[in-house]
Design an enzyme around this catalytic site. Structure first.
Site, PDB file in Angstrom:
ATOM      1  N   ASP A  81       0.917  -1.053   0.050  1.00  0.00           N
ATOM      2  CA  ASP A  81       0.022  -0.111   0.154  1.00  0.00           C
ATOM      3  C   ASP A  81       0.626   1.536   0.205  1.00  0.00           C
ATOM      4  O   ASP A  81       1.931   1.128   0.816  1.00  0.00           O
ATOM      5  CB  ASP A  81      -0.560   0.111   0.982  1.00  0.00           C
ATOM      6  N   HIS A  82       1.019   2.342  -0.651  1.00  0.00           N
ATOM      7  CA  HIS A  82       1.517   3.420  -0.764  1.00  0.00           C
ATOM      8  C   HIS A  82       2.604   3.937  -1.283  1.00  0.00           C
ATOM      9  O   HIS A  82       3.302   3.600  -0.075  1.00  0.00           O
ATOM     10  CB  HIS A  82       0.314   3.804   0.332  1.00  0.00           C
ATOM     11  N   ASP A 103       2.449   4.780  -5.507  1.00  0.00           N
ATOM     12  CA  ASP A 103       1.572   6.285  -5.093  1.00  0.00           C
ATOM     13  C   ASP A 103       2.559   8.034  -6.048  1.00  0.00           C
ATOM     14  O   ASP A 103       3.218   8.523  -4.897  1.00  0.00           O
ATOM     15  CB  ASP A 103       1.284   6.736  -4.061  1.00  0.00           C
ATOM     16  N   GLU A 133      -2.428   6.366  -8.456  1.00  0.00           N
ATOM     17  CA  GLU A 133      -3.447   7.177  -8.300  1.00  0.00           C
ATOM     18  C   GLU A 133      -3.350   8.437  -9.045  1.00  0.00           C
ATOM     19  O   GLU A 133      -1.920   8.966  -9.442  1.00  0.00           O
ATOM     20  CB  GLU A 133      -2.606   7.001  -6.755  1.00  0.00           C
ATOM     21  N   GLY A 208     -11.084   4.557   3.680  1.00  0.00           N
ATOM     22  CA  GLY A 208     -12.594   4.290   3.458  1.00  0.00           C
ATOM     23  C   GLY A 208     -12.769   4.299   4.614  1.00  0.00           C
ATOM     24  O   GLY A 208     -14.382   3.568   5.176  1.00  0.00           O
ATOM     25  N   ASN A 228     -10.046   0.440   0.697  1.00  0.00           N
ATOM     26  CA  ASN A 228      -9.259   0.902   1.452  1.00  0.00           C
ATOM     27  C   ASN A 228     -10.060   1.398   2.848  1.00  0.00           C
ATOM     28  O   ASN A 228     -10.038   2.397   3.253  1.00  0.00           O
ATOM     29  CB  ASN A 228      -8.196   1.084   1.554  1.00  0.00           C
ATOM     30  N   PHE A 230      -8.450   1.282   6.909  1.00  0.00           N
ATOM     31  CA  PHE A 230      -7.869   1.144   8.505  1.00  0.00           C
ATOM     32  C   PHE A 230      -8.164   1.597   9.527  1.00  0.00           C
ATOM     33  O   PHE A 230      -8.177   1.279  10.632  1.00  0.00           O
ATOM     34  CB  PHE A 230      -6.158   1.174   8.072  1.00  0.00           C
ATOM     35  N   THR A 231      -7.912   3.196   9.884  1.00  0.00           N
ATOM     36  CA  THR A 231      -7.988   3.738  10.479  1.00  0.00           C
ATOM     37  C   THR A 231      -9.094   4.080  12.112  1.00  0.00           C
ATOM     38  O   THR A 231      -9.014   2.957  12.922  1.00  0.00           O
ATOM     39  CB  THR A 231      -8.358   5.653  10.530  1.00  0.00           C
TER      40      THR A 231
HETATM   41  P1  13P Z   1      -8.269   4.699   6.510  1.00  0.00           P
HETATM   42  O1  13P Z   1      -7.324   4.907   7.380  1.00  0.00           O
HETATM   43  O2  13P Z   1      -8.614   6.600   6.191  1.00  0.00           O
HETATM   44  O3  13P Z   1      -9.718   3.823   6.911  1.00  0.00           O
HETATM   45  O4  13P Z   1      -7.523   4.577   4.875  1.00  0.00           O
HETATM   46  C1  13P Z   1      -6.902   3.933   4.850  1.00  0.00           C
HETATM   47  C2  13P Z   1      -6.321   4.184   3.284  1.00  0.00           C
HETATM   48  O5  13P Z   1      -7.086   4.212   2.567  1.00  0.00           O
HETATM   49  C3  13P Z   1      -4.845   2.866   3.486  1.00  0.00           C
HETATM   50  O6  13P Z   1      -4.185   3.530   1.521  1.00  0.00           O
END
Ligand code: 13P
Length: 283
Positions: A81-82, A103, A133, A208, A228, A230-231
């Site tokens: 990711d990224h 990215d 992206e 997301g 995506n 996560f937080t």
């Molecule tokens: P959030 O941490 O805002 O859910 O975003 C996750 C994300 O986009 C990881 O690439």
């Protein structure tokens, strides 16, 4: 089954109008939560490892993930990711990722195209798929003030970017930000529908976690295929660990904390999978 590429997990997501969840595993416990959730829901999943510091040693974490995924009974894409550079993407491929993100969203259009194209050529030679992206999804670093600024994707730029780079999936910006929302985001689903009408590869939504149920449904029905998150999931796990710790007697062992962490992470991932309408593998 088990370790597959991005195209495989997203195979009929465009025609089927559904999305597959992509969750960042920052440690072994969260990786376990993601894989157990996918097995319980009988759905494919994208397990992501970010190009940022984590409480794990990546040289040891990746071999664990590759082995663990090989013993999972649903299709799992191991995605980087990224990725911030060509070199970071090359290392992720050597470590076993079946899909990578480069990215270049902070670069100019021309620079982003040049970097992404170079990564696509390298990755495709290794049979690995690439997410790029265009536009930019901002990042909320603190809880005060407005949401970070996101640069909305121009649909025509997106179509040109795909044609010039050969990416396999495209992250587009329609109002989300990474991190905790300070205010409800200004989502632009008409823009998403226009992008979808111009592009025939899977579309990706970053930032997301924390959207409303209605926003998730609109994102999926207007064309997002990889979402995506996560937080918010990580916050739910941290809260549950803190609650569990408070309720335990002194001099306790770690087992109940880790179990609570895995179970909460699993429930969070399952809820998101349900929101995204991910098709089961038994269909
Ligand atoms: P959030 O941490 O805002 O859910 O975003 C996750 C994300 O986009 C990881 O690439």
């Amino acid at each position: 089954m088990s370790l597959v590429g991005l195209k495989e997990v997203l195979r009929d997501s465009i025609e089927g109008r559904y999305a597959v969840g992509a969750f960042d595993a920052t440690d072994h416990l969260f990786a376990e939560s993601i894989l157990l959730a996918a097995e319980e829901t009988r759905t494919p999943v994208i397990l992501m490892v970010g190009d940022f510091p984590a409480p794990v040693d990546y040289d040891n974490f990746y071999p664990y993930l590759v082995d663990r995924i090989s013993r999972t009974h649903v299709p799992v894409c191991l995605h980087f990711d990224h990725g911030a550079s060509f070199e970071a993407c090359a290392l992720a491929i050597r470590r076993g990722c079946t899909s990578i993100m480069i990215d270049g969203s902070a670069l100019s259009f021309e620079e982003n195209v040049a970097l992404t194209k170079k990564v696509v050529e390298m990755a495709h030679a290794c049979n690995v798929e690439v997410e790029g992206e265009i536009g930019s999804v901002g990042r909320n670093e603190s809880l005060e003030g407005e949401n970070a600024v996101s640069l909305y994707t121009e649909p025509e730029d997106a179509a040109e970017f795909v044609a010039l780079t050969g990416v396999d999936a495209l992250a587009v910006s329609i109002g989300t930000v990474h991190g905790v929302y300070k205010k409800a985001p200004k989502m632009d689903f008409e823009r998403l529908a226009r992008i979808r009408s111009l592009i025939d590869i899977p579309l990706v939504m970053h930032g997301g976690s924390g959207l409303s149920v209605e926003d998730f449904h609109a994102a999926v029905s207007n064309g997002m295929n990889k979402i995506n998150a996560f937080t918010n999931l990580s916050i739910a796990v941290a809260d549950r660990i803190a609650e569990t710790a408070k309720a335990l007697p002194p001099k306790t062992i770690t087992g109940p904390l880790y179990e609570a962490a895995i179970e909460t992470g699993k429930q969070q991932v399952m809820e998101h999978i349900k929101l995204f309408g991910t098709k089961t593998i038994d269909r």
